[in-house]
Design a protein around this motif. Structure first.
Motif, PDB file in Angstrom:
ATOM      1  N   SER A  49     -12.339  64.710   4.883  1.00 14.19           N
ATOM      2  CA  SER A  49     -10.943  64.899   4.508  1.00 14.19           C
ATOM      3  C   SER A  49     -10.361  63.545   4.159  1.00 14.19           C
ATOM      4  CB  SER A  49     -10.145  65.533   5.654  1.00 14.19           C
ATOM      5  OG  SER A  49      -9.958  64.601   6.695  1.00 14.19           O
ATOM      6  N   ALA A  50      -9.281  63.561   3.401  1.00 13.12           N
ATOM      7  CA  ALA A  50      -8.625  62.306   3.036  1.00 13.12           C
ATOM      8  C   ALA A  50      -8.098  61.607   4.280  1.00 13.12           C
ATOM      9  CB  ALA A  50      -7.484  62.580   2.056  1.00 13.12           C
ATOM     10  N   ASP A  51      -7.595  62.390   5.250  1.00 15.49           N
ATOM     11  CA  ASP A  51      -7.067  61.807   6.480  1.00 15.49           C
ATOM     12  C   ASP A  51      -8.143  61.081   7.275  1.00 15.49           C
ATOM     13  OD1 ASP A  51      -4.448  62.401   6.176  1.00 15.49           O
ATOM     14  OD2 ASP A  51      -4.382  64.051   7.611  1.00 15.49           O
ATOM     15  N   SER A  52      -9.302  61.722   7.451  1.00 16.89           N
ATOM     16  CA  SER A  52     -10.360  61.091   8.246  1.00 16.89           C
ATOM     17  C   SER A  52     -10.902  59.853   7.551  1.00 16.89           C
ATOM     18  CB  SER A  52     -11.496  62.079   8.538  1.00 16.89           C
ATOM     19  OG  SER A  52     -12.150  62.482   7.357  1.00 16.89           O
ATOM     20  N   GLU A  53     -11.004  59.899   6.229  1.00 24.30           N
ATOM     21  CA  GLU A  53     -11.428  58.718   5.469  1.00 24.30           C
ATOM     22  C   GLU A  53     -10.439  57.579   5.674  1.00 24.30           C
ATOM     23  OE1 GLU A  53     -13.896  57.932   3.277  1.00 24.30           O
ATOM     24  OE2 GLU A  53     -14.949  59.820   2.930  1.00 24.30           O
ATOM     25  N   GLN A  54      -9.147  57.919   5.645  1.00 20.93           N
ATOM     26  CA  GLN A  54      -8.116  56.902   5.811  1.00 20.93           C
ATOM     27  C   GLN A  54      -8.180  56.283   7.202  1.00 20.93           C
ATOM     28  OE1 GLN A  54      -5.178  56.748   7.769  1.00 20.93           O
ATOM     29  NE2 GLN A  54      -4.249  55.007   6.715  1.00 20.93           N
ATOM     30  N   LYS A  62      15.370  50.659  13.941  1.00 23.23           N
ATOM     31  CA  LYS A  62      15.655  49.369  13.340  1.00 23.23           C
ATOM     32  C   LYS A  62      14.617  49.057  12.272  1.00 23.23           C
ATOM     33  CE  LYS A  62      17.503  47.588  17.710  1.00 23.23           C
ATOM     34  NZ  LYS A  62      17.275  46.606  18.811  1.00 23.23           N
ATOM     35  N   GLU A  63      15.023  48.372  11.222  1.00 20.89           N
ATOM     36  CA  GLU A  63      14.122  48.004  10.136  1.00 20.89           C
ATOM     37  C   GLU A  63      12.899  47.246  10.651  1.00 20.89           C
ATOM     38  OE1 GLU A  63      14.062  48.335   6.788  1.00 20.89           O
ATOM     39  OE2 GLU A  63      15.972  49.395   6.444  1.00 20.89           O
ATOM     40  N   GLU A  64      13.126  46.334  11.630  1.00 22.56           N
ATOM     41  CA  GLU A  64      12.023  45.507  12.122  1.00 22.56           C
ATOM     42  C   GLU A  64      10.999  46.289  12.935  1.00 22.56           C
ATOM     43  OE1 GLU A  64      15.648  44.507  14.821  1.00 22.56           O
ATOM     44  OE2 GLU A  64      15.264  45.049  12.722  1.00 22.56           O
ATOM     45  N   ASP A  65      11.336  47.537  13.288  1.00 20.76           N
ATOM     46  CA  ASP A  65      10.396  48.366  14.038  1.00 20.76           C
ATOM     47  C   ASP A  65       9.674  49.369  13.146  1.00 20.76           C
ATOM     48  OD1 ASP A  65      11.027  47.107  16.430  1.00 20.76           O
ATOM     49  OD2 ASP A  65      12.677  48.473  16.852  1.00 20.76           O
ATOM     50  N   LEU A  66       9.802  49.175  11.849  1.00 21.31           N
ATOM     51  CA  LEU A  66       9.142  50.050  10.868  1.00 21.31           C
ATOM     52  C   LEU A  66       8.356  49.191   9.874  1.00 21.31           C
ATOM     53  CD1 LEU A  66      12.169  52.409  10.122  1.00 21.31           C
ATOM     54  CD2 LEU A  66      10.248  52.901  11.652  1.00 21.31           C
ATOM     55  N   LEU A  67       7.116  49.566   9.645  1.00 20.75           N
ATOM     56  CA  LEU A  67       6.280  48.848   8.679  1.00 20.75           C
ATOM     57  C   LEU A  67       5.762  49.819   7.633  1.00 20.75           C
ATOM     58  CD1 LEU A  67       4.570  46.328   7.769  1.00 20.75           C
ATOM     59  CD2 LEU A  67       2.737  47.268   9.207  1.00 20.75           C
ATOM     60  N   VAL A  68       5.956  49.490   6.361  1.00 15.35           N
ATOM     61  CA  VAL A  68       5.346  50.262   5.283  1.00 15.35           C
ATOM     62  C   VAL A  68       4.018  49.600   4.926  1.00 15.35           C
ATOM     63  CG1 VAL A  68       5.531  51.022   2.884  1.00 15.35           C
ATOM     64  CG2 VAL A  68       7.554  51.057   4.365  1.00 15.35           C
ATOM     65  N   ALA A  69       2.937  50.330   5.145  1.00 19.11           N
ATOM     66  CA  ALA A  69       1.592  49.827   4.834  1.00 19.11           C
ATOM     67  C   ALA A  69       0.911  50.853   3.930  1.00 19.11           C
ATOM     68  CB  ALA A  69       0.784  49.608   6.109  1.00 19.11           C
ATOM     69  N   HIS A  70       0.995  50.611   2.622  1.00 17.79           N
ATOM     70  CA  HIS A  70       0.374  51.537   1.671  1.00 17.79           C
ATOM     71  C   HIS A  70      -1.135  51.602   1.886  1.00 17.79           C
ATOM     72  CE1 HIS A  70       3.993  50.793  -1.148  1.00 17.79           C
ATOM     73  NE2 HIS A  70       4.119  51.978  -0.593  1.00 17.79           N
ATOM     74  N   ASN A  71      -1.712  52.712   1.521  1.00 20.40           N
ATOM     75  CA  ASN A  71      -3.158  52.862   1.642  1.00 20.40           C
ATOM     76  C   ASN A  71      -3.870  51.978   0.626  1.00 20.40           C
ATOM     77  OD1 ASN A  71      -3.658  54.779   3.839  1.00 20.40           O
ATOM     78  ND2 ASN A  71      -2.432  56.170   2.598  1.00 20.40           N
ATOM     79  N   THR A  99       2.641  66.608   1.643  1.00 17.97           N
ATOM     80  CA  THR A  99       2.102  65.544   0.806  1.00 17.97           C
ATOM     81  C   THR A  99       3.206  64.563   0.428  1.00 17.97           C
ATOM     82  OG1 THR A  99       0.475  67.052  -0.155  1.00 17.97           O
ATOM     83  CG2 THR A  99       0.859  65.003  -1.318  1.00 17.97           C
ATOM     84  N   VAL A 100       3.035  63.304   0.844  1.00 20.00           N
ATOM     85  CA  VAL A 100       3.931  62.233   0.430  1.00 20.00           C
ATOM     86  C   VAL A 100       3.060  61.066  -0.018  1.00 20.00           C
ATOM     87  CG1 VAL A 100       5.754  60.645   1.119  1.00 20.00           C
ATOM     88  CG2 VAL A 100       5.691  62.955   2.092  1.00 20.00           C
ATOM     89  N   LEU A 101       3.264  60.588  -1.234  1.00 25.62           N
ATOM     90  CA  LEU A 101       2.443  59.531  -1.813  1.00 25.62           C
ATOM     91  C   LEU A 101       0.971  59.752  -1.461  1.00 25.62           C
ATOM     92  CD1 LEU A 101       2.313  57.016  -3.519  1.00 25.62           C
ATOM     93  CD2 LEU A 101       2.893  55.660  -1.515  1.00 25.62           C
ATOM     94  N   PRO A 102       0.349  60.775  -2.054  1.00 29.42           N
ATOM     95  CA  PRO A 102      -1.006  61.173  -1.661  1.00 29.42           C
ATOM     96  C   PRO A 102      -2.031  60.044  -1.786  1.00 29.42           C
ATOM     97  CG  PRO A 102      -0.365  62.156  -3.769  1.00 29.42           C
ATOM     98  CD  PRO A 102       0.864  61.559  -3.178  1.00 29.42           C
ATOM     99  N   ILE A 103      -3.021  60.068  -0.903  1.00 33.23           N
ATOM    100  CA  ILE A 103      -4.067  59.045  -0.895  1.00 33.23           C
ATOM    101  C   ILE A 103      -4.789  58.994  -2.225  1.00 33.23           C
ATOM    102  CG2 ILE A 103      -6.242  58.380   0.206  1.00 33.23           C
ATOM    103  CD1 ILE A 103      -5.175  59.508   2.816  1.00 33.23           C
ATOM    104  N   LYS A 104      -4.897  60.148  -2.900  1.00 37.06           N
ATOM    105  CA  LYS A 104      -5.584  60.174  -4.186  1.00 37.06           C
ATOM    106  C   LYS A 104      -4.954  59.218  -5.201  1.00 37.06           C
ATOM    107  CE  LYS A 104      -5.035  64.477  -5.548  1.00 37.06           C
ATOM    108  NZ  LYS A 104      -4.229  65.094  -4.476  1.00 37.06           N
ATOM    109  N   THR A 105      -3.670  58.905  -5.023  1.00 33.51           N
ATOM    110  CA  THR A 105      -2.984  57.995  -5.946  1.00 33.51           C
ATOM    111  C   THR A 105      -3.705  56.655  -6.022  1.00 33.51           C
ATOM    112  OG1 THR A 105      -0.897  59.017  -5.282  1.00 33.51           O
ATOM    113  CG2 THR A 105      -0.756  56.979  -6.549  1.00 33.51           C
ATOM    114  N   PHE A 106      -4.161  56.159  -4.882  1.00 29.70           N
ATOM    115  CA  PHE A 106      -4.811  54.847  -4.826  1.00 29.70           C
ATOM    116  C   PHE A 106      -6.243  54.914  -5.358  1.00 29.70           C
ATOM    117  CE2 PHE A 106      -1.507  55.182  -1.669  1.00 29.70           C
ATOM    118  CZ  PHE A 106      -0.750  54.045  -1.916  1.00 29.70           C
ATOM    119  N   ILE A 107      -6.916  56.037  -5.122  1.00 29.42           N
ATOM    120  CA  ILE A 107      -8.265  56.227  -5.674  1.00 29.42           C
ATOM    121  C   ILE A 107      -8.169  56.370  -7.187  1.00 29.42           C
ATOM    122  CG2 ILE A 107     -10.331  57.678  -5.603  1.00 29.42           C
ATOM    123  CD1 ILE A 107      -9.396  58.577  -2.789  1.00 29.42           C
TER     124      ILE A 107
END
Length: 377
Positions: A15-20, A165-174, A286-294
């Motif tokens: 699955s995309a999740d397990s791969e991630q 708080k903003e400092e307690d949130l990190l956006v880390a794209h796949n 589905t939000v910003l699906p992993i397939k986008t990066f592949i």
């Protein structure tokens, strides 16, 4: 730093999740002492890290432990059993913190341990329903709940609205790892799958369900009968397969390994992300699906929606061709333009792939570790 990553998934799993998850843990384990605590069944032998490495093609330097269910049960009961037992398991080891993608695990760790916890998610949970909103409002002020790693800024915004708080949130794209793939010539791939050499091929890869918006691809195939539309990932004879059965220019393939899929993406002319908000806002899975990066890594032109989540990593006519979501006339006109402009397809495909060269799992792991470490300084 010693971290327990707790996942109620069963590994190995396709699955995309397990791969991630494995990609992320593989990178993180180069930097910290990491243990994956995973679900399993007593009726089946648990895998070891060598077997995970063979299955996912990645070096797994983390420790691996299993919490085994006695027998297959209702999934909700399994999740509850696993989350409670995993909390008590962490008490037996000298962990500095827990990292998870599972809400029941978060609650169990808070209730039954003194360990701090980091949560990761691709979903904008607080905006899903009133119960999720209330839960995360409470968590935003809990001293043991350190923060959240999100896969998109779109998801992050819902946590900000919930009081984080903003400092307690990190956006880390796949990310993507080019070293895992052996590239074949497109002509060879097309020949292997008996695909036409002289037709434009538009490909969708992922879960094959109408909830993903694949009804739009079926209609697009009817509008462009001289082209081939390829769907990869079928697991059953569902509604998509039934609707596409008598459409001659649609070809459906079953599950294929990631290397084969990637070569099929590179052998295509256009890669399709259904230009609809159905999967994100209606099905809510589905939000910003992993397939986008592949897709980006393949260097094949991407056709998709100009939605807020997708536009975080794709820009119209720079590294993709984007159209207004759920606007059929714009979709047809935009697709026609992309089909006709060969140089545009090459340009946006090359730019997308170039961007993925620096979007690595190792870089993502460093960002996450920096985010976590500030709580222990």
């Amino acid at each position: 730093m010693k971290i327990a990553f707790i996942s109620d998934q069963f590994f190995p799993r396709t699955s995309a999740d397990s791969e991630q998850i494995i990609s992320s843990l593989s990178a993180l384990s180069k930097l910290i002492d990491l243990t994956l605590i995973s679900a399993g069944y007593r009726s089946k032998p648990n895998v070891n890290t060598s077997e995970l490495e063979e299955y996912y093609g990645r070096k797994c330097d983390f420790q691996l432990e299993f919490i085994n269910h006695l027998f297959k049960n209702i999934r909700g009961i399994e999740k509850l059993f696993f989350s409670v037992k995993s909390a008590f398991r962490t008490k037996s080891f000298d962990y500095d913190m827990v990292y998870t993608r599972n809400i029941p695990v978060v609650l169990s760790i808070i209730l039954f341990t003194n360990l701090p916890i980091i949560f990761e998610s691709y979903r904008p949970w607080p905006s899903r329903n009133i119960f999720s909103n209330l839960l995360f409002k409470w968590l935003s002020n809990h001293p043991k709940f350190l923060g959240v790693v999100l896969h998109s800024s779109f998801a992050k915004s819902s946590f900000v609205q919930a009081g984080f708080k903003e400092e307690d949130l990190l956006v880390a794209h796949n990310a993507f790892d080019f070293s895992l793939y052996e590239i074949k010539k497109p002509t060879v791939v097309r020949r292997e799958f008996d695909l036409p050499q002289d037709k434009i091929i538009t490909t969708y890869s992922g879960r094959v369900t109408m909830k993903k918006g694949l009804g739009r691809l079926i209609e697009l195939a009817k509008s462009f009968p001289d082209q081939l539309f390829l769907i990869i990932g079928s697991e059953s004879h569902g509604e998509v397969e039934k609707k596409a059965k008598n459409i001659k220019n649609i070809r459906i393939l079953g599950w294929l390994d990631r290397k084969t899929v990637f070569n099929l993406l590179k052998a295509s002319d256009i890669l399709y992300i259904p230009p609809t908000l159905m999967a994100r806002d209606v099905s809510k899975n589905t939000v910003l699906p992993i397939k986008t990066f592949i897709y980006k890594a393949s260097a094949t032109a991407i056709f998709g929606p100009a939605s807020k989540d997708i536009e975080e990593v794709l820009t119209h006519k720079k590294n993709a061709y984007l159209v207004e979501p759920d606007n059929w006339n714009e979709e047809v006109e935009g697709f026609k333009e992309l089909v006709e402009k060969v140089n545009l397809r090459k340009q946006i495909g090359a730019q997308a792939s170039f961007e993925m060269k620096t979007n690595t799992w190792d870089k993502r792991a460093e960002e996450i570790l920096s985010f976590i470490s500030k709580y222990f300084n």
